[in-house]
Write a protein that holds these residues in place. Structure first.
Motif, PDB file in Angstrom:
ATOM      1  N   PHE A   1       7.632  19.666  65.561  1.00  0.00           N
ATOM      2  CA  PHE A   1       7.718  21.041  66.079  1.00  0.00           C
ATOM      3  C   PHE A   1       9.067  21.303  66.742  1.00  0.00           C
ATOM      4  CE2 PHE A   1       7.223  23.754  69.867  1.00  0.00           C
ATOM      5  CZ  PHE A   1       6.937  24.963  69.247  1.00  0.00           C
ATOM      6  N   ILE A   2       9.516  20.394  67.627  1.00  0.00           N
ATOM      7  CA  ILE A   2      10.797  20.641  68.296  1.00  0.00           C
ATOM      8  C   ILE A   2      11.969  20.427  67.344  1.00  0.00           C
ATOM      9  CG2 ILE A   2       9.865  20.069  70.572  1.00  0.00           C
ATOM     10  CD1 ILE A   2      11.372  17.407  70.373  1.00  0.00           C
ATOM     11  N   ALA A   3      11.776  19.594  66.309  1.00  0.00           N
ATOM     12  CA  ALA A   3      12.838  19.450  65.311  1.00  0.00           C
ATOM     13  C   ALA A   3      13.012  20.743  64.522  1.00  0.00           C
ATOM     14  CB  ALA A   3      12.520  18.295  64.367  1.00  0.00           C
ATOM     15  N   HIS A   4      11.894  21.425  64.252  1.00  0.00           N
ATOM     16  CA  HIS A   4      11.966  22.684  63.504  1.00  0.00           C
ATOM     17  C   HIS A   4      12.375  23.848  64.395  1.00  0.00           C
ATOM     18  CE1 HIS A   4      10.927  25.807  60.618  1.00  0.00           C
ATOM     19  NE2 HIS A   4      10.161  26.380  61.538  1.00  0.00           N
ATOM     20  N   THR A   5      11.872  23.866  65.648  1.00  0.00           N
ATOM     21  CA  THR A   5      12.100  25.010  66.535  1.00  0.00           C
ATOM     22  C   THR A   5      13.431  24.924  67.258  1.00  0.00           C
ATOM     23  OG1 THR A   5       9.700  25.141  66.857  1.00  0.00           O
ATOM     24  CG2 THR A   5      11.098  26.383  68.395  1.00  0.00           C
ATOM     25  N   HIS A   6      13.747  23.740  67.788  1.00  0.00           N
ATOM     26  CA  HIS A   6      14.944  23.580  68.618  1.00  0.00           C
ATOM     27  C   HIS A   6      16.027  22.739  67.946  1.00  0.00           C
ATOM     28  CE1 HIS A   6      12.959  25.339  72.147  1.00  0.00           C
ATOM     29  NE2 HIS A   6      11.888  24.622  71.832  1.00  0.00           N
TER      30      HIS A   6
END
Length: 430
Positions: A173-178
């Motif tokens: 999730f954070i790889a995709h979002t941030h």
């Protein structure tokens, strides 16, 4: 011949040694706990021929020159000095290279002791340990301060984990979002390291509570710990499965786990889900059961059995014991302040005692955080209403079921009606 064992320790970071480690042959055990080394000065004025045993030559002084002068004074008085760490014996001649290596080693020891002393003083003042600040923080003058750009990533990671209960999904999730790529181990460290909960962590063993602004609130930290502890007993793929019963259903007959299978019947617009034993060793094998019917039975039985089961737990006693222990520590801290103001206790000793009490309080608070929440009885009343469960999402249903259930035991033998029995986390298996 007199045999003297001499030791020096810095009480800020070194434990009190045991004199029994020197054996029964010594005549005197001399210990210094002050940098001025008053006991060493006393015995240097009363030298008699014999042996002096040292752990390290650096125990004789704070500088190389001071160590050299005192070593020469001992040897001039006819005393044989034995240093265990360096393998040095004064009555054995050493070559020039050996002496250079010896004094270089003493210099390194003194430098290391100075570093440890300064780090210990910073610990007493609750300052961050040396090194780069953890991700999400930056170093301030006296403590960590939040790095707002990086802190958003950590908070989103924690929120996603609490919602879906999956480390790998939160990492993606954070790889995709941030556009922040981390490993699973780094994500687990974000969730469990005390620094993200507002505490300092020294030397892998001492926790000083409430030293800076936390990125994970105390109630969130307690939920994280319960989720991680609960997931240890679940299959890896079940931890983040989207349906509520993932990893909980076990056959009561063959003790094999049930898996969820979803199919679409021929010429039928909808899909059909059922639970089936994955590796049933019995013959004939245990049969499958409808998933929706099993979920409805679990909800009905949970709503019926959970409130009275929670009411019978002796929860207030554990909470009260922890609160009493914290109150005792608060009283000791208040007494330290009074003794220091009256001049009965020096500032350095009081500071060292506060440091130890802070670590003890952090340990108690960590144990207290593992206890069930204080509003558990009110929550049980809400969970006792079946309509409440059907208003929750699948992820929320999964969270509450894993919070209270150890296993869902199913009996589904052929030509017999299937049944479900719930095993709560505080119950032993039948």
């Amino acid at each position: 011949m007199v045999i003297i064992a001499y030791e020096y320790i810095d009480p800020l970071w070194q434990p009190l040694p045991n004199p029994q480690g020197w054996g029964q042959e010594i005549d005197h055990w001399v210990l210094d706990v002050e940098a001025a080394r008053p006991q060493l000065r006393y015995w240097l004025q009363r030298l008699v021929p014999g042996y002096w045993l040292l752990q390290q030559l650096s125990a004789l002084g704070q500088t190389v020159m001071e160590v050299s002068d005192r070593l020469r004074q001992l040897e001039t008085a006819g005393i044989t000095v034995i240093a265990l760490a360096e393998g040095y014996v004064s009555d054995r001649p050493a070559s020039g290279d050996q002496l250079l290596s010896l004094w270089d080693q003493v210099k390194q020891q003194l430098h290391q002791q100075t570093l440890c002393h300064n780090h210990a003083r910073n610990r007493l003042k609750h300052r961050p340990p040396p090194g780069r600040a953890p991700y999400g923080y930056r170093r301030g003058k006296e403590h960590y301060v939040i790095d707002r750009a990086a802190a958003v990533v950590v908070k989103d990671f924690v929120e996603h984990f609490l919602l879906y209960g999956s480390l790998s999904a939160a990492v993606r999730f954070i790889a995709h979002t941030h556009h922040k790529r981390i490993s699973i181990a780094t994500g687990r460290r974000w969730l469990t390291h005390p620094v993200y909960r507002g505490h300092l962590y020294y030397q892998g063993k001492t926790v000083i509570p409430q030293t800076h602004t936390p990125l994970i609130a105390p109630d969130e930290a307690a939920q994280v710990d319960r989720l991680l502890r609960r997931q240890r007993s679940l299959p890896r793929r079940s931890a983040s499965a989207p349906h509520p019963l993932a990893g909980l259903v076990i056959c009561r007959e063959c003790q094999q786990r049930f898996g969820r299978t979803q199919v679409q019947p021929y010429r039928h617009p909808g899909q059909y889900a059922y639970l089936r034993p994955l590796h049933c060793p019995l013959a004939p094998k245990c049969r499958s059961i409808p998933y929706n019917a099993a979920l409805a039975a679990v909800i009905a039985q949970t709503a019926e059995r959970l409130p009275p089961a929670i009411a019978q737990l002796c929860l207030p006693s554990s909470t009260l014991t922890a609160a009493i222990e914290v109150e005792v520590i608060d009283k000791q801290l208040q007494q330290l302040t009074e003794l220091e103001s009256q001049g009965l206790l020096d500032a350095e000793t009081a500071q060292l005692r506060r440091y130890k009490l802070a670590g003890e309080r952090a340990r108690i608070e960590a144990q207290q955080a593992q206890l069930p929440p204080s509003n558990l009885l009110q929550l049980a009343v809400t969970l006792g209403q079946p309509q409440f469960w059907y208003q929750l999402s699948a992820a929320e249903q999964r969270f509450y079921l894993r919070e209270f259930l150890q296993a869902i035991q199913v009996r589904s033998r052929p030509r017999q009606p299937w049944s479900i029995h719930l095993q709560f986390i505080w119950e032993s298996p039948p």
